[in-house]
Write a protein that holds these residues in place. Sequence first.
Motif, PDB file in Angstrom:
ATOM      1  N   ARG A  76      -1.633   1.748  10.047  1.00 15.07           N
ATOM      2  CA  ARG A  76      -1.456   2.694   8.950  1.00 15.07           C
ATOM      3  C   ARG A  76      -2.055   2.090   7.678  1.00 15.07           C
ATOM      4  N   VAL A  77      -3.117   2.722   7.189  1.00 14.14           N
ATOM      5  CA  VAL A  77      -3.778   2.221   5.990  1.00 14.14           C
ATOM      6  C   VAL A  77      -3.556   3.195   4.837  1.00 14.14           C
ATOM      7  N   THR A  78      -3.010   2.669   3.756  1.00 12.06           N
ATOM      8  CA  THR A  78      -2.826   3.458   2.540  1.00 12.06           C
ATOM      9  C   THR A  78      -3.811   2.967   1.493  1.00 12.06           C
ATOM     10  N   ALA A 160       2.649  -0.751  -2.806  1.00 14.14           N
ATOM     11  CA  ALA A 160       1.691  -1.321  -1.857  1.00 14.14           C
ATOM     12  C   ALA A 160       2.219  -2.605  -1.230  1.00 14.14           C
ATOM     13  N   THR A 162       4.943  -3.376  -0.091  1.00 18.29           N
ATOM     14  CA  THR A 162       5.868  -3.196   1.035  1.00 18.29           C
ATOM     15  C   THR A 162       5.135  -3.143   2.377  1.00 18.29           C
ATOM     16  N   CYS A 163       3.801  -3.040   2.367  1.00 13.28           N
ATOM     17  CA  CYS A 163       3.025  -3.013   3.607  1.00 13.28           C
ATOM     18  C   CYS A 163       2.920  -4.421   4.202  1.00 13.28           C
ATOM     19  N   ASP A 164       2.591  -4.482   5.478  1.00 10.55           N
ATOM     20  CA  ASP A 164       2.429  -5.785   6.145  1.00 10.55           C
ATOM     21  C   ASP A 164       1.308  -6.601   5.511  1.00 10.55           C
ATOM     22  N   PRO A 166      -0.739  -6.260   2.141  1.00 12.92           N
ATOM     23  CA  PRO A 166      -1.073  -5.615   0.864  1.00 12.92           C
ATOM     24  C   PRO A 166      -2.255  -6.323   0.200  1.00 12.92           C
ATOM     25  N   ARG A 188       0.736  -3.803  11.175  1.00 16.33           N
ATOM     26  CA  ARG A 188       1.016  -2.399  11.469  1.00 16.33           C
ATOM     27  C   ARG A 188       0.669  -1.504  10.300  1.00 16.33           C
ATOM     28  N   SER A 189       0.673  -2.089   9.096  1.00 19.90           N
ATOM     29  CA  SER A 189       0.349  -1.309   7.905  1.00 19.90           C
ATOM     30  C   SER A 189      -0.459  -2.167   6.935  1.00 19.90           C
ATOM     31  N   VAL A 190      -1.438  -1.537   6.305  1.00 15.79           N
ATOM     32  CA  VAL A 190      -2.302  -2.216   5.345  1.00 15.79           C
ATOM     33  C   VAL A 190      -2.381  -1.367   4.083  1.00 15.79           C
ATOM     34  N   ALA A 191      -2.302  -2.012   2.935  1.00 17.72           N
ATOM     35  CA  ALA A 191      -2.512  -1.336   1.655  1.00 17.72           C
ATOM     36  C   ALA A 191      -3.779  -1.889   1.024  1.00 17.72           C
TER      37      ALA A 191
END
Length: 243
Positions: A76-78, A160, A162-164, A166, A188-191
């Motif tokens: 999940r990329v924000t 941001a 809070t992502c794995d 940032p 699992r997540s990237v900002a």
Amino acid sequence: MPRFFIDSPPVDGKAVVTGEDAHHMLKVLRMKAGESLILCDGQGHDYSCTFMQANGDTAECQVQEVLPSQGEPNVRVTLYMGLPKGDKMDFIVQKAVELGAVEIVPFLAERSVSRPDAKTLRKKCERWRKIAREAAMQCGRGCVPVVGEPLTQKQAAEQAATCDAPLFLYEDEREVGIRQALRGKQPRSVALMIGPEGGFAPAEAETAKQAGMQSVSLGPRILRCETAPLAALSVVMYETGNL
């Protein structure tokens, strides 16, 4: 094959398309009974369908097959994007959706030339959400990426963080590159936080650092604000096996 999103899953093998999508099917594409299309419920399912009939301003379809959506990355990329001037954000939103971002969050940076009032900003956000939806349909996404409410740079950095992973894309970073920051990891997540024209002020870099973001570089060349997010997203997707 035409592709549209539906607000709720089909019932008893039948799906109904409404609103602008139904108008596009019936008035623009002029679909006829028996023609094929793909409907997506935004929850990771694609429905191979046959158009049955128009009922007023709605389109009724028969489901032939249910398949898992293939267009979603496993990370999940924000994208946190400093407000650029003109219509550059239109392009950024469209391409970020195509490259796999799940959310685009605009923020007001110190060097943002564009500083629209609240009413104008609401209209811009509505436009960006429409662009995101259209891009998601065009490129085969399994969901419609979110265009979030505009934030301050401090709020964006705190969210941001809070992502794995940032990542703060900073033109003055000289030691750590974005590939180095991602190599060997499976977040699992990237900002991705990217500044507007003129980049970030030193105080903003410190704000990002204090929030818990990692400063990274995109290389020795200074990229335009509309180029940097596309380059960063491409690197993330490649390094995580999604490109």
